[in-house]
Enzyme design. Structure first.
Site, PDB file in Angstrom:
ATOM      1  CG  ASN A   5      22.883  94.523  42.121  1.00 48.92           C
ATOM      2  OD1 ASN A   5      21.961  94.694  42.918  1.00 48.92           O
ATOM      3  ND2 ASN A   5      24.098  94.160  42.501  1.00 48.92           N
ATOM      4  CG  HIS A  41      26.125  89.394  37.557  1.00 46.23           C
ATOM      5  ND1 HIS A  41      26.193  90.419  36.628  1.00 46.23           N
ATOM      6  CD2 HIS A  41      26.313  89.988  38.766  1.00 46.23           C
ATOM      7  CE1 HIS A  41      26.413  91.557  37.239  1.00 46.23           C
ATOM      8  NE2 HIS A  41      26.477  91.335  38.551  1.00 46.23           N
ATOM      9  CG  ASP A  67      31.885  88.293  43.580  1.00 45.56           C
ATOM     10  OD1 ASP A  67      30.845  88.749  43.072  1.00 45.56           O
ATOM     11  OD2 ASP A  67      32.889  88.997  43.844  1.00 45.56           O
ATOM     12  CD  GLU A  92      30.829  97.133  41.196  1.00 47.73           C
ATOM     13  OE1 GLU A  92      31.475  96.080  41.059  1.00 47.73           O
ATOM     14  OE2 GLU A  92      30.927  97.874  42.184  1.00 47.73           O
ATOM     15  CG  HIS A 134      25.552  88.940  43.364  1.00 50.41           C
ATOM     16  ND1 HIS A 134      26.878  89.267  43.601  1.00 50.41           N
ATOM     17  CD2 HIS A 134      25.108  89.849  42.466  1.00 50.41           C
ATOM     18  CE1 HIS A 134      27.198  90.335  42.864  1.00 50.41           C
ATOM     19  NE2 HIS A 134      26.142  90.714  42.183  1.00 50.41           N
TER      20      HIS A 134
HETATM   21  P1  AMP Z   1      27.276  93.767  40.335  1.00 49.57           P
HETATM   22  O1  AMP Z   1      27.515  94.978  41.181  1.00 49.57           O
HETATM   23  O2  AMP Z   1      25.972  93.093  40.651  1.00 49.57           O
HETATM   24  O3  AMP Z   1      27.432  94.064  38.849  1.00 49.57           O
HETATM   25  O4  AMP Z   1      28.376  92.718  40.756  1.00 49.57           O
HETATM   26  C1  AMP Z   1      29.538  92.457  40.022  1.00 49.57           C
HETATM   27  C2  AMP Z   1      30.313  91.421  40.785  1.00 49.57           C
HETATM   28  O5  AMP Z   1      31.297  90.876  39.928  1.00 49.57           O
HETATM   29  C3  AMP Z   1      31.038  91.960  42.009  1.00 49.57           C
HETATM   30  O6  AMP Z   1      30.602  91.258  43.178  1.00 49.57           O
HETATM   31  C4  AMP Z   1      32.519  91.689  41.707  1.00 49.57           C
HETATM   32  O7  AMP Z   1      33.250  91.310  42.852  1.00 49.57           O
HETATM   33  C5  AMP Z   1      32.418  90.562  40.697  1.00 49.57           C
HETATM   34  N1  AMP Z   1      33.548  90.431  39.775  1.00 49.57           N
HETATM   35  C6  AMP Z   1      34.120  91.408  39.026  1.00 49.57           C
HETATM   36  N2  AMP Z   1      35.123  90.914  38.284  1.00 49.57           N
HETATM   37  C7  AMP Z   1      35.183  89.579  38.553  1.00 49.57           C
HETATM   38  C8  AMP Z   1      36.011  88.518  38.114  1.00 49.57           C
HETATM   39  N3  AMP Z   1      37.000  88.703  37.204  1.00 49.57           N
HETATM   40  N4  AMP Z   1      35.783  87.278  38.615  1.00 49.57           N
HETATM   41  C9  AMP Z   1      34.802  87.070  39.521  1.00 49.57           C
HETATM   42  N5  AMP Z   1      33.988  88.036  39.978  1.00 49.57           N
HETATM   43  C10 AMP Z   1      34.176  89.281  39.514  1.00 49.57           C
END
Ligand code: AMP
Length: 123
Positions: free
Chosen positions: A92, A105, A34, A100, A107
């Site tokens: 999520n 995905h 991440d 987001e 975590h």
């Molecule tokens: P979520 O809120 O569950 O959708 O988490 C999205 C995650 O993606 C967040 O923890 C971000 O830090 C991560 N993220 C966003 N862009 C990138 C990227 N280019 N490479 C790695 N992680 C990312």
């Protein structure tokens, strides 16, 4: 459920258009660091297929895709040495969960005591 957006950041990572720090992969799933880690170890594990979220993945993914994703999560946790100390898995789905990136995905966080699952804030 929102439609899959081919231009989401994880789709770009899968196409090699954006770099990422690959931790491990198999033919159906990719694990990478991440970019904004919330723990000493914070890895995202994603299917290589186009699925918006867990809701979409659990409904449409093949058994092979599901097994390979789950197997990769367990393998990465072992490779990072988190099996004994412990780790947290979190996915999520949708607005209330503050998803987001609209590509499913999981975590994987570990490397320190993570505390309670949710903050003490009242709903
Ligand atoms: P979520 O809120 O569950 O959708 O988490 C999205 C995650 O993606 C967040 O923890 C971000 O830090 C991560 N993220 C966003 N862009 C990138 C990227 N280019 N490479 C790695 N992680 C990312």
């Amino acid at each position: 459920m929102i439609p899959y957006d081919e231009n989401n950041v994880f789709a770009k990572i899968l196409r090699g258009e954006i770099p990422c720090n690959v931790i491990d992969e198999n033919d159906e799933a990719l694990a990478f660091a991440d970019v904004n880690p919330q723990a000493p170890n914070h890895v995202l594990i994603i299917p290589k297929g186009a699925y918006v979220s867990f809701a979409d993945f659990s409904e449409r993914a093949t058994s092979t895709e599901i097994v390979k994703l789950v197997k990769l999560i367990g393998k990465v946790a072992r490779e990072l040495g988190l099996q004994e100390s412990g780790y947290r898995l979190l996915a999520n789905h949708g607005e209330d969960a503050h998803q987001e990136v609209p590509h499913f995905h999981v975590h994987l966080c570990g490397g320190r005591p993570l505390g309670a699952l949710l903050s003490a804030r009242t709903p």
